[in-house]
Design a protein around this motif. Structure first.
Motif: not given
Length: 349
Positions: A273-285, A323-336
């Motif tokens: 489960a990877i968060g923020f991709v489906g939330l942030v990307i459409p808004h940014a686009m 190697v960090l979980p990729i969900g950690v990276i997407t949340s660190l970038i996606g939340a701000p």
């Protein structure tokens, strides 16, 4: 009398997007293959591809060839497919539900898919007849059904948008609890450690077999979204407005929801489960290309692919030797990023 010619103006951006998309995606894939703890030169990557695809016979170090072909390239392709797929599911859910916060993570789809995948892995449901993706799809469909029922029951006392979000949060928490219960009750210590890391998002285990599943799934999701892009435009004004515009609301909505659940399930079954991709990307686009789905769909797919490849690169290089979980990276970038989008949107309102 002078004439004003206005039709050719919007055509150029579409042509630019069509021509630039393969180039941008190719650059992102090369970067995802080249960058890591061990840096691989671009010419080495091209030689490995030529040797594998056309038996060119270039002299390449066996270790470098193994890193490129057996590990990084397949990982980058799956990351691109997952990023594109999750971004598209966000686009579809936000249009169908007319809610800016709708995405597979918040609506419980990712949690349900995780529960289904863990049930197949840990409990052995289906006795081997049910694959991981099928279990994830069943869990995602069950989660979405629960969210719809809860939202329908709650609409009597609150607005529809608030009911959907609260129902999604409740459904996500329920399925997360079920997943944790199954892991605590039935998984061994080694299984639990691996599953918990996978649930935070991990591309470490993907190989070419996953590419064979991820690429068709992402292409199906993109194709369906492009086919129904005018219907998605209509749904942004509501189901009644869509029906008045000639959209067969129930069949089209059923197809879009089924494809959304399928894409989410397949991607979650491979990378968690990877968060923020489906939330942030459409808004940014939407800020870059507007709200018309003829541009928003391909732009979101491309941005989601590049975003997840970039997040995977960061997950491999931020902490040396780990190697960090990729969900950690997407949340660190996606939340701000999402907070910035909210503030910017409030400033424009």
């Amino acid at each position: 009398m002078s004439r004003v010619i206005s039709l050719p103006a919007p055509v150029a951006p579409r042509l630019h997007w069509l021509w630039l998309t393969p180039l941008v995606l190719a650059i992102a894939l090369v970067a995802g293959t080249a960058i890591g703890e061990t840096r691989i030169p671009v010419d080495t990557i091209l030689k490995v591809l030529a040797n594998r695809l056309w038996d060119a016979g270039y002299p390449v170090d066996r270790i470098d060839a193994g890193i490129v072909w057996s590990y990084r390239l397949s990982r980058a392709i799956v990351a691109a497919c997952c990023g594109a797929g999750l971004a598209l599911t966000g686009v579809v859910l936000q249009a169908l539900l007319r809610n800016a916060l709708a995405d597979p993570f918040l609506m419980g789809l990712s949690a349900g898919a995780s529960t289904g995948a863990v049930a197949v892995t840990v409990l052995g449901l289906g006795a081997g007849a049910i694959g991981l993706s099928a279990g994830a799809f069943a869990g995602a469909a069950l989660a979405f059904g629960l969210v719809v029922v809860l939202a329908h029951a709650a609409r009597r006392g609150m607005q529809a948008a608030g009911a959907i979000i609260l129902a999604g949060i409740a459904g996500a928490q329920l399925f997360n609890a079920l997943t944790a219960f199954m892991i605590a009750k039935s998984a061994s210590a080694e299984q639990a450690r691996g599953i918990l890391f996978w649930l935070m998002g991990s591309l470490s285990g993907v190989r070419w077999d996953d590419v064979a599943l991820a690429v068709p799934t992402a292409l199906v999701g993109l194709g369906v979204c492009l086919w129904y892009m005018r219907a998605l435009d209509a749904f942004t004004f509501g189901a009644d407005s869509a029906a008045s515009m000639g959209v067969a609301v129930r069949p089209v909505r059923g197809v879009l929801i089924a494809v959304t659940a399928l894409v989410t399930a397949v991607m979650v079954s491979m990378v968690g489960a990877i968060g923020f991709v489906g939330l942030v990307i459409p808004h940014a686009m939407r800020l870059l290309v507007g709200s018309r789905h003829a541009r928003l769909v391909p732009a979101s797919a491309l941005a989601g692919a590049v975003f997840l490849i970039g997040s995977d690169i960061l997950s491999r290089i931020l902490v040396p030797g780990q190697v960090l979980p990729i969900g950690v990276i997407t949340s660190l970038i996606g939340a701000p990023a999402f907070a910035l989008i909210l503030v910017r949107g409030a400033g424009r309102a």
